[in-house]
Design a protein around this motif. Structure first.
Motif, PDB file in Angstrom:
ATOM      1  N   ARG A 193      -2.017  16.816  -9.695  1.00 28.85           N
ATOM      2  CA  ARG A 193      -1.409  17.741  -8.733  1.00 28.85           C
ATOM      3  C   ARG A 193      -0.548  17.007  -7.704  1.00 28.85           C
ATOM      4  O   ARG A 193      -0.362  17.449  -6.587  1.00 28.85           O
ATOM      5  CB  ARG A 193      -2.459  18.589  -8.025  1.00 28.85           C
ATOM      6  N   GLY A 194      -0.140  15.818  -8.040  1.00 28.37           N
ATOM      7  CA  GLY A 194       0.755  15.065  -7.177  1.00 28.37           C
ATOM      8  C   GLY A 194       0.087  14.502  -5.948  1.00 28.37           C
ATOM      9  O   GLY A 194       0.770  13.990  -5.051  1.00 28.37           O
ATOM     10  N   GLU A 195      -1.223  14.566  -5.891  1.00 34.61           N
ATOM     11  CA  GLU A 195      -1.904  14.093  -4.680  1.00 34.61           C
ATOM     12  C   GLU A 195      -1.897  12.567  -4.647  1.00 34.61           C
ATOM     13  O   GLU A 195      -2.305  11.916  -5.611  1.00 34.61           O
ATOM     14  CB  GLU A 195      -3.343  14.596  -4.645  1.00 34.61           C
ATOM     15  N   PRO A 196      -1.446  11.990  -3.552  1.00 33.53           N
ATOM     16  CA  PRO A 196      -1.425  10.528  -3.479  1.00 33.53           C
ATOM     17  C   PRO A 196      -2.821   9.971  -3.308  1.00 33.53           C
ATOM     18  O   PRO A 196      -3.684  10.633  -2.716  1.00 33.53           O
ATOM     19  CB  PRO A 196      -0.547  10.254  -2.246  1.00 33.53           C
ATOM     20  N   PRO A 197      -3.039   8.769  -3.803  1.00 29.70           N
ATOM     21  CA  PRO A 197      -4.374   8.166  -3.641  1.00 29.70           C
ATOM     22  C   PRO A 197      -4.613   7.740  -2.204  1.00 29.70           C
ATOM     23  O   PRO A 197      -3.673   7.525  -1.448  1.00 29.70           O
ATOM     24  CB  PRO A 197      -4.303   6.945  -4.567  1.00 29.70           C
ATOM     25  N   LEU A 245      -2.939   4.182   7.020  1.00 31.14           N
ATOM     26  CA  LEU A 245      -2.836   2.725   6.828  1.00 31.14           C
ATOM     27  C   LEU A 245      -2.979   1.976   8.140  1.00 31.14           C
ATOM     28  O   LEU A 245      -3.534   0.886   8.181  1.00 31.14           O
ATOM     29  CB  LEU A 245      -1.466   2.389   6.216  1.00 31.14           C
ATOM     30  N   LEU A 246      -2.428   2.559   9.188  1.00 26.40           N
ATOM     31  CA  LEU A 246      -2.420   1.847  10.470  1.00 26.40           C
ATOM     32  C   LEU A 246      -3.667   2.148  11.299  1.00 26.40           C
ATOM     33  O   LEU A 246      -3.793   1.648  12.411  1.00 26.40           O
ATOM     34  CB  LEU A 246      -1.162   2.220  11.255  1.00 26.40           C
ATOM     35  N   SER A 247      -4.577   2.931  10.778  1.00 21.67           N
ATOM     36  CA  SER A 247      -5.825   3.279  11.492  1.00 21.67           C
ATOM     37  C   SER A 247      -5.538   3.787  12.886  1.00 21.67           C
ATOM     38  O   SER A 247      -6.161   3.370  13.870  1.00 21.67           O
ATOM     39  CB  SER A 247      -6.760   2.056  11.568  1.00 21.67           C
ATOM     40  N   GLU A 257       0.836  -1.209   0.000  1.00 14.97           N
ATOM     41  CA  GLU A 257       0.000   0.000   0.000  1.00 14.97           C
ATOM     42  C   GLU A 257       0.871   1.260   0.000  1.00 14.97           C
ATOM     43  O   GLU A 257       0.614   2.202  -0.736  1.00 14.97           O
ATOM     44  CB  GLU A 257      -0.924   0.002   1.231  1.00 14.97           C
ATOM     45  N   LEU A 258       1.898   1.230   0.858  1.00 13.44           N
ATOM     46  CA  LEU A 258       2.790   2.400   0.924  1.00 13.44           C
ATOM     47  C   LEU A 258       3.467   2.645  -0.422  1.00 13.44           C
ATOM     48  O   LEU A 258       3.554   3.784  -0.889  1.00 13.44           O
ATOM     49  CB  LEU A 258       3.871   2.196   2.005  1.00 13.44           C
ATOM     50  N   ASP A 259       3.920   1.555  -1.026  1.00 19.88           N
ATOM     51  CA  ASP A 259       4.579   1.701  -2.333  1.00 19.88           C
ATOM     52  C   ASP A 259       3.603   2.209  -3.394  1.00 19.88           C
ATOM     53  O   ASP A 259       4.002   2.893  -4.342  1.00 19.88           O
ATOM     54  CB  ASP A 259       5.180   0.358  -2.786  1.00 19.88           C
ATOM     55  N   ASP A 276       6.559   8.976 -13.238  1.00 20.26           N
ATOM     56  CA  ASP A 276       5.360   8.256 -12.775  1.00 20.26           C
ATOM     57  C   ASP A 276       4.446   9.176 -11.971  1.00 20.26           C
ATOM     58  O   ASP A 276       3.217   9.125 -12.116  1.00 20.26           O
ATOM     59  CB  ASP A 276       5.791   7.076 -11.894  1.00 20.26           C
ATOM     60  N   ILE A 277       5.048   9.991 -11.114  1.00 22.84           N
ATOM     61  CA  ILE A 277       4.248  10.845 -10.234  1.00 22.84           C
ATOM     62  C   ILE A 277       3.429  11.844 -11.059  1.00 22.84           C
ATOM     63  O   ILE A 277       2.203  11.962 -10.907  1.00 22.84           O
ATOM     64  CB  ILE A 277       5.152  11.596  -9.241  1.00 22.84           C
TER      65      ILE A 277
END
Lengths: 349, 457
Positions: free
Chosen positions: A207-211, A74-76, A29-31, A200-201
């Protein structure tokens, strides 16, 4: 935790595999969220599994804050972010007592918890705060509690400090004192992304926002990982290697290298050896092994030691950094302590 | 577990073997060097037999035993070896954990334990050991004379002794010295050679010089006798040649005197020269009338005797007992031409005897012995001698104070009676009472100096 108990109950594959799958899922997920940072993600997860604090160092815009935010999602876990500034006061972090009127009409001092009462505290640009404010984190990081006006309040479990600092724009900053640096399990360097990653980014991210993460780990699962961590076996030769490696950072140690004797002023503390052992366990877990090997120690040694070994001015003049010192130690020290003569060597078959 | 232990044991044995070999080789090398050195020292000092020195080989066994003991202490523990095997097998700690924990299902997943390769770079150690072994062999096999240390360091005088021995042989052979004396000299020379010591070379060199001087002295005396003999024989030979070639032209009286003189010379020489005595013909009878055959025989005998003397001198020269000058003098004395002798004898017959004339004929006219008498007269005295006193004028004396020596002369100083006036001074040429003035010529450089004086600030 006792090695004797462990030795009788070595973690079996069927017990280990779910934990390994969880870690792989977190890493995947992090990757997926942050591109081109696989090695960094691995080290951060090792730090989390070791329940250690992490200092991220990198120039602005390389994704330090994004990484911490993604990790929190991710870790809630509860996540608070504090932007450290020169006028930030200790009370702004640990909380303060305020005068409040009770329903009965009386007035009393009630404690208003600060942002430190969370699971993941992002201390952004931690070196911009004054030493007084930085020191407010000392107890929280080591004891995982806050003492105010004689009352000690425990922090939520788990508790991590993920701090970031900027190696440039040093004017108006306060370098972290050694005592506080020592409380960080890792100091990780966040490098620049290479061309392919950048491509890739900008081609996949608006706008570079991560999913947003498609999956998150529950608190029970995280606790399960911590339980597994407790049962990772640390063999005696490996713990001996960790001890020798830590001791060798001292200029007066018999196994220290020429570079250590020449450039090191202050060596790693026992806390470094403890941190290395914990981080090695986490590395073994990520590798899917119930036991710690020498390679796990080598994986984490540089990140554990690089901020704990203080070099002299001669090292600055000669352009030597702690990474070179630690790499030299890893190369010079025989893991198994065979003490073979110089003319006798062992090679892989 | 058993399989692991077997592998570890195998690895341990392999490592122990290499460590033992390595340590043993080192100690054996050290012992070899010590042993070889001890062998050389003992053989040099006490001349000990090599068979006894072979017993040092026992030390080699001790060295090997020590090497084994030390190597056994150096062998890593099983735990360390297990860790090493874990590392080189890539087991990630499982192999190490197996020592204290039951692996359970992990044993099937654990990678096979692989024995790593042990590599010993023992080339240098082997080379050193070979060198030490070679050293021991050489120290045992080297001949005793090469390792013996002489208590006293001898002085090498072989060349000088050889030369002196040759000289003694020559003197003995030519009968210049007697056999007894020759034996004494030879004994002395042998003793000198035996006692020649490098610790006190001066003594040896002095003794050699002394011996050499003695030989030279004997040779010089013999050479002097040989020169006199040569001179006498040459005169006799010249007279005999003259009588053979020009006897017919001589007067009877002069001829008879000459023959008598020749007989006398020859018989006198024969008394000292055995060879001549044997070679001479029978001269019994009238000494004033020798036949032509007798004269020729006398001449031949004289030449033979001269030749023998010449050979003797040549041998002495070859043995460095006489110098070249002596040899040339002998050659010079042995040459005398008889042509015109008859006329010379006839010319001097009235004033000199034939014996005196023949001497003058061969030696020629010289400046004589030079022993002119010295006559001493009375010494000279200054008594009665008178010297004239001259008083030098004052002006001359004063002027000498400022004078410079421009040269020296052996002649008497010239004295001027006139009193010259002073030629120097500012008032030179001035006269009183005349109202005249003095004109002083000022040179340009003086003008400059005066100008600078008045223009100064």
């Amino acid at each position: 935790m006792s090695d004797n108990i462990q030795s009788e109950n070595l973690l079996q594959p069927e017990e280990l595999n779910p934990a390994v799958e969880l870690t792989e899922k977190v890493l995947a997920e992090l990757d997926h969220i942050l591109l081109g940072r696989a090695a960094l993600h691995r080290m951060v997860l090792i730090g989390i599994l070791s329940q250690g604090h992490i200092l991220l160092e990198g120039v602005p815009g390389v994704g330090k804050t994004a990484l911490v935010k993604a990790l929190g999602q991710l870790l809630s876990l509860d996540f608070n972010r504090v932007q450290f500034t020169p006028d930030l006061m200790p009370g702004d972090i640990v909380g303060t007592h305020i005068l409040q009127q009770t329903p009965e009409g009386q007035r009393e001092m009630s404690f208003q918890a600060g942002p430190v009462f969370t699971n993941i505290l992002l201390a952004d640009e931690i070196n911009r705060a004054s030493p007084k404010t930085q020191s407010a984190l000392l107890e929280a990081m080591q004891e995982r509690s806050v003492t105010l006006l004689g009352n000690t309040r425990p922090l939520p479990t788990p508790f991590f400090v993920l701090a970031s600092q900027n190696p440039i724009e040093l004017e108006g900053t306060y370098p972290l004192p050694e005592a506080q640096l020592d409380r960080f399990l890792f100091k990780l360097i966040v490098p620049h992304a290479d061309v392919d990653v950048l491509d890739d980014i900008i081609s996949t991210r608006r706008r570079g926002e991560p999913p947003a993460p498609a999956w998150s780990m529950s608190a029970e699962q995280l606790q399960q990982l911590f339980d597994v961590m407790d049962r990772i076996f640390l063999p005696k030769p490996v713990s001996r290697y960790i001890s020798r490696l830590t001791a060798a950072t001292h200029p007066s140690a018999p196994e220290s290298t020429e570079a250590v004797r020449k450039y090191v002023t202050y060596a790693a503390s026992p806390r470094a050896a403890i941190a290395m052992a914990e981080a090695s366990r986490a590395s073994a877990l990520l590798a899917g092994r119930p036991t710690v090997g020498f390679e796990d120690v080598k994986t984490v040694a540089s990140s554990v030691l690089n901020h704990r070994v203080i070099l002299n001015y001669q090292a600055r003049f000669d352009g030597v950094d702690t990474f070179a010192i630690v790499d030299g130690l890893l190369a010079a020290l025989d893991e198994t302590d065979l003490n073979l003569p110089d003319d006798l060597e062992i090679r892989s078959a | 577990m058993n399989a692991d232990n077997k592998t570890i044991s195998k690895f341990r044995i392999k490592m122990a073997a290499i460590l033992i070999l390595r340590r043993t080789l080192t100690l054996a090398t050290v012992w070899g060097l010590v042993w070889g050195t001890a062998i050389i020292v003992l053989r040099a000092v006490s001349g000990m037999s090599t068979l006894i020195l072979f017993s040092g080989g026992v030390g080699l066994i001790l060295a090997i035993a020590c090497g084994v003991l030390l190597a056994l202490r150096q062998i890593p523990t099983r735990t360390t070896l297990r860790a090493s095997l874990d590392k080189y097998s890539g087991a990630g700690g499982l192999m190490m954990a197996a020592e204290t924990a039951e692996l359970g299902n992990w044993r099937e997943r654990m990678p096979a334990m692989r024995l790593p390769r042990l590599r010993w770079r023992g080339g240098v150690a082997w080379a050193r050991f070979a060198g030490a072994a070679l050293f021991v062999c050489v120290s045992l096999l080297i001949p005793q004379r090469f390792v013996e240390i002489s208590k006293t360091q001898s002085l090498d005088i072989r060349e000088e002794v050889k030369q002196l021995a040759e000289g003694i042989d020559v003197l003995k052979e030519e009968e210049i010295i007697g056999l007894t004396e020759a034996e004494k000299l030879e004994e002395k020379l042998a003793q000198l050679q035996a006692e020649a010591s490098g610790e006190d070379p001066v003594k040896t060199w002095e003794a050699l010089d002394h011996l050499s001087d003695a030989l030279m002295q004997e040779s010089a005396e013999a050479a002097q006798e040989a020169l006199s003999e040569t001179e006498r024989l040459t005169e006799a030979e010249t007279l005999s040649e003259g009588l053979i070639n020009e006897g017919s032209e001589m007067e009877a009286g002069l001829l008879a005197e000459s023959m008598a003189t020749l007989s006398g010379l020859v018989q006198e020489a024969a008394q000292e020269d055995a060879l001549l005595a044997t070679e001479l013909p029978d001269l019994k009878g009238d000494a004033n009338s020798l036949t032509l055959e007798q004269l020729k025989a006398i001449s031949a005998a004289l030449r033979l005797s001269k030749s023998e003397i010449s050979d003797r001198l040549a041998k002495l020269y070859a043995a460095n007992l006489i110098d070249l000058e002596t040899l040339k003098a002998a050659e010079r004395l042995g040459q005398c031409d008889s042509e015109g002798l008859a006329a010379f004898l006839a010319e001097n017959a009235d004033s000199k005897s034939v014996a005196q004339s023949i001497g003058g004929w061969c030696r020629g006219v010289d400046r004589g012995p030079g022993d002119a008498p010295m006559t001493w007269t009375d010494g000279t005295t200054e008594e009665g001698a008178k010297f004239k006193t001259e008083i030098l004028p004052l002006s001359d004396i004063a002027s000498l104070e400022d004078s410079e020596i421009v040269g020296l002369s052996v002649v008497a100083p010239s004295i001027e009676t006139s009193n010259p006036t002073s030629q120097s001074g500012a008032l030179n040429g001035a006269a009183t009472g005349g109202g005249s003035s003095v004109t002083q010529t000022v040179l340009p450089r003086h003008k400059g100096a005066v100008k600078r004086y008045f223009e100064r600030p």
